[in-house]
Design a protein around this motif. Structure first.
Motif, PDB file in Angstrom:
ATOM      1  N   PHE B  94       0.870  -1.277   0.018  1.00 17.38           N
ATOM      2  CA  PHE B  94      -0.075   0.073   0.004  1.00 17.38           C
ATOM      3  C   PHE B  94       0.954   1.405  -0.151  1.00 17.38           C
ATOM      4  CE2 PHE B  94      -2.375   3.329   2.600  1.00 17.38           C
ATOM      5  CZ  PHE B  94      -3.202   3.498   1.760  1.00 17.38           C
ATOM      6  N   PHE B  97       2.654   1.741  -3.084  1.00 17.42           N
ATOM      7  CA  PHE B  97       1.579   2.292  -4.304  1.00 17.42           C
ATOM      8  C   PHE B  97       1.269   3.656  -4.238  1.00 17.42           C
ATOM      9  CE2 PHE B  97      -3.021   3.650  -4.695  1.00 17.42           C
ATOM     10  CZ  PHE B  97      -3.071   3.476  -6.191  1.00 17.42           C
ATOM     11  N   ILE B  98       1.061   4.102  -2.948  1.00 20.17           N
ATOM     12  CA  ILE B  98       0.978   5.831  -2.728  1.00 20.17           C
ATOM     13  C   ILE B  98       2.404   6.467  -3.029  1.00 20.17           C
ATOM     14  CG2 ILE B  98       0.575   7.421  -0.994  1.00 20.17           C
ATOM     15  CD1 ILE B  98      -1.741   5.756  -1.408  1.00 20.17           C
ATOM     16  N   GLY B 100       4.295   5.599  -5.168  1.00 21.74           N
ATOM     17  CA  GLY B 100       4.492   5.688  -6.693  1.00 21.74           C
ATOM     18  C   GLY B 100       3.504   6.731  -7.277  1.00 21.74           C
ATOM     19  N   MET B 101       2.369   6.810  -6.762  1.00 20.69           N
ATOM     20  CA  MET B 101       1.574   7.792  -7.313  1.00 20.69           C
ATOM     21  C   MET B 101       1.876   9.094  -6.789  1.00 20.69           C
ATOM     22  SD  MET B 101      -1.271   6.308  -8.753  1.00 20.69           S
ATOM     23  CE  MET B 101       0.072   5.500  -9.484  1.00 20.69           C
ATOM     24  N   ARG B 102       2.837   9.325  -5.897  1.00 24.84           N
ATOM     25  CA  ARG B 102       3.408  10.521  -5.470  1.00 24.84           C
ATOM     26  C   ARG B 102       4.790  11.157  -6.195  1.00 24.84           C
ATOM     27  NH1 ARG B 102       0.136  14.029  -2.797  1.00 24.84           N
ATOM     28  NH2 ARG B 102      -1.073  13.130  -0.988  1.00 24.84           N
ATOM     29  N   GLY B 103       4.828   9.931  -7.431  1.00 24.90           N
ATOM     30  CA  GLY B 103       6.225  10.442  -8.159  1.00 24.90           C
ATOM     31  C   GLY B 103       7.329   9.794  -7.624  1.00 24.90           C
ATOM     32  N   CYS B 142      -2.550   4.726   7.453  1.00 24.84           N
ATOM     33  CA  CYS B 142      -2.927   5.803   6.878  1.00 24.84           C
ATOM     34  C   CYS B 142      -2.271   7.046   7.088  1.00 24.84           C
ATOM     35  CB  CYS B 142      -4.642   6.023   6.962  1.00 24.84           C
ATOM     36  SG  CYS B 142      -5.256   6.934   5.577  1.00 24.84           S
ATOM     37  N   GLN B 145       0.928   7.107   5.211  1.00 28.75           N
ATOM     38  CA  GLN B 145       0.575   7.401   3.618  1.00 28.75           C
ATOM     39  C   GLN B 145       0.636   8.893   3.793  1.00 28.75           C
ATOM     40  OE1 GLN B 145      -2.011   9.568   1.871  1.00 28.75           O
ATOM     41  NE2 GLN B 145      -3.097   8.519   3.726  1.00 28.75           N
TER      42      GLN B 145
END
Lengths: 248, 318
Positions: B94, B97-98, B100-103, B142, B145
């Motif tokens: 998880f 993934f976050i 990755g989405m944050r670059g 969380c 995250q």
């Protein structure tokens, strides 16, 4: 543009892995394969017909997809809403298009995997006779495209509600309409009072004629356009629904 | 700096947030207080770009959350209410993934995830799926995250909800530590938390800001602020209360508490800035009472909270 692919691929990977992390994937694949086999062999009498083609296999796809694809689509957004992760994902620095597309493609790819697992059917007809492989590939392509259209409907209805059952039923009803729109009992209801052009427009919405022609091995640009525009329209509506979301 | 200007949100006819404006700067920890359904979460959801506001906007470090949403969202770390996370993913999956989405990618991503796992005390559960975690761990996942990309602006909706006292202590310590170089907005129901971590408090009721002050400033609004309490060995205390009413510098006095052996008296000074505590103490000792404890009341947030959120509550009780 680079970001677009990276973000979409990131969402896609996560979603795709999620399918195989839960029992959903295995149940879906097993049921799909069982139904395909049952319809082809028991209802369409594959052997008795004595033809080495897959017509009897593909003609059932619109009906099998009608119930199975909404089951894949229903969780796409409803689940995000239920667990609250929608709030997480929509506040990440990625666009709504990337999320919608990533989720849709992951589910589509998953259905594609299930479809590929029907390969023993192809091996069977090759063993039994000399099928037109071009037509088989073409039919697979059409079936995959049609599954995408069903899925886009499921994705849209899933965005409307946090309840997966509601999403499932809505999506089955809309898909059923799309399947039956060209069917005489449906067009008869309209043709009694509506002008001819309206009847034609409604029956033009039907999946069936477009799928039928691809299944015969003819890839017509019009059929391609039809499925792509259904997908585009549904995903666009999906975006609008999410944009106007009221509360989490 | 987070600048919130004239933010409003209607859900149909219902006005959930009504023209809220404020500015928070670096180093500030802004506490959002308010009764349930006051509009705290809705406001935070609008600031983070999750809900489109009906009118108004928020500017996050110079980026408009509506006009330049992506740029603004990049700068924010957000911990939504109830700490949502994908239940079927592992903790490390998880966070990866976050990230990755944050670059983040490659080695820097791996290093950052490791660092955060350690910092949020998640190392022992890193390979567990999130649905097997306890509430405390879930909350921390969380939380992890939200600080993964070391954001300048941190927005947390009830960050210590459902944690045990030790975990609350840890999270608060982390918030205090991060506060030095970040701008933090958090909402909470726990008033002691406000005193402990916040440098500023905004109280919202029915979608409007009803108070915007430092915790000390708010406590000073309390009717009990500056009063002095004495607990003395039981004697003829009632007598004192009467006698003391015309003691110099005292407005009035009352008995708060009475038991078999001791009693507590409260004195309301005329000037809360210069309470005559020493004089009262001297007076009591001269009269031959033995004073067990005495303290000066700083004021009570819960009282102020009720006062500003239900304006007629104080009169109703009296």
């Amino acid at each position: 543009m680079k970001d677009f692919f990276r973000n979409t691929a990131g969402i896609l990977r996560r979603e795709f892995a999620d399918y195989f992390g839960s029992p959903v994937a295995y149940v879906f694949i097993v049921i799909f394969l069982l139904l395909c086999g049952f319809f082809t062999f028991s209802l369409s009498h594959f052997y008795e017909i004595g033809q080495a083609d897959l017509r009897t296999f593909f003609e059932w796809h619109p009906w099998i997809f009608l119930f199975l694809v909404p089951a894949v689509g229903m969780r796409l957004w409803a689940e995000e809403r239920r667990t609250g992760t929608i709030e997480l994902i929509l506040t990440l620095p990625i666009t709504l298009t990337e999320v919608i597309l990533g989720k849709f493609l992951a589910a589509w790819l998953f259905i594609g995997v299930a479809l590929l697992l029907t390969f023993p059917m192809v091996l069977t007809v090759i063993y039994l006779g000399d099928p037109d492989l071009g037509a088989v590939v073409c039919a697979y392509f059409g079936s995959f495209l049609m599954a995408g259209a069903y899925l886009s409907v499921g994705s849209m209805t899933s965005a409307m509600t946090r309840n997966q059952v509601v999403s499932f039923i809505l999506s089955v009803v809309i898909c059923l309409f799309l399947v039956l729109a060209g069917w005489p009992p449906v067009t008869d209801i309209l043709s009694g009072w509506a002008p001819v052009w309206l009847v034609d427009v409604v029956s033009g919405f039907s999946f069936m004629p477009h799928f039928a022609s691809i299944q015969r091995g003819v890839i017509d640009l019009r059929d391609l356009c039809y499925f792509v525009s259904v997908i585009f329209f549904m995903l666009f509506a999906n975006g609008v629904i999410l944009q106007n979301r009221r509360a989490a | 700096m987070i600048e919130v200007s004239h933010l409003s949100k209607y859900f149909g006819e219902n006005n959930a947030v009504d023209d809220i404006s404020f500015t928070v700067g670096k180093g500030e920890v802004l506490g959002f207080l308010g009764p349930n359904a006051a509009g705290k979460s809705t406001t935070m959801r609008m600031i983070t770009g999750f809900l489109p506001p009906t009118s108004g906007t928020a500017i996050i470090g110079g980026s408009d959350i509506i006009g330049e949403s992506l740029a603004a969202r990049k700068k924010i770390g957000y911990l939504p209410e109830n700490a949502p996370a994908y239940p079927d993913m592992t903790v490390i999956g998880f966070l990866g993934f976050i990230a990755g989405m944050r670059g983040l990618s490659g080695d820097s991503k791996r290093r950052r995830v490791e660092e955060i796992l350690e910092r949020c005390f998640l190392t022992e559960v890193r390979f567990q799926t999130i649905n097997t975690l306890s509430k405390g761990f879930n909350q921390r996942v969380c939380f992890a995250q939200s600080i993964l990309h070391d954001p300048e602006y941190l927005i947390m909706d009830e960050p210590t909800d459902g944690l045990d006292p030790n975990q609350k202590y840890e999270i608060r310590a982390m918030i205090r530590e991060m506060a030095r170089h970040k701008t933090i907005i958090l909402s909470t129901h726990i008033l002691e938390e406000v005193e402990e971590v916040c440098t500023r408090v905004i109280i919202i009721a029915k979608g409007r800001i009803v108070a915007d002050d430092t915790p000390e400033g708010l406590m000073a609004r309390s009717a009990l602020h500056g009063t002095i309490c004495f607990t003395i060995k039981k004697g003829d205390g009632k007598d004192i209360v009467q006698n003391m009413n015309d003691f110099p510098g005292i407005e009035k006095s009352e008995i708060v508490n009475e038991s078999e052996t001791e009693m507590t008296l409260r004195f309301f000074p005329k000037e809360t800035s210069a309470p005559p505590a020493d004089l009262i103490l001297q007076h009591l000792l001269e009269k031959g009472f033995s004073v067990e404890t005495f303290f000066m009341e700083k004021g009570r947030l819960d009282e102020v909270f009720r006062m500003v959120t239900i304006p007629d509550s104080i009169e109703r009780e009296e």
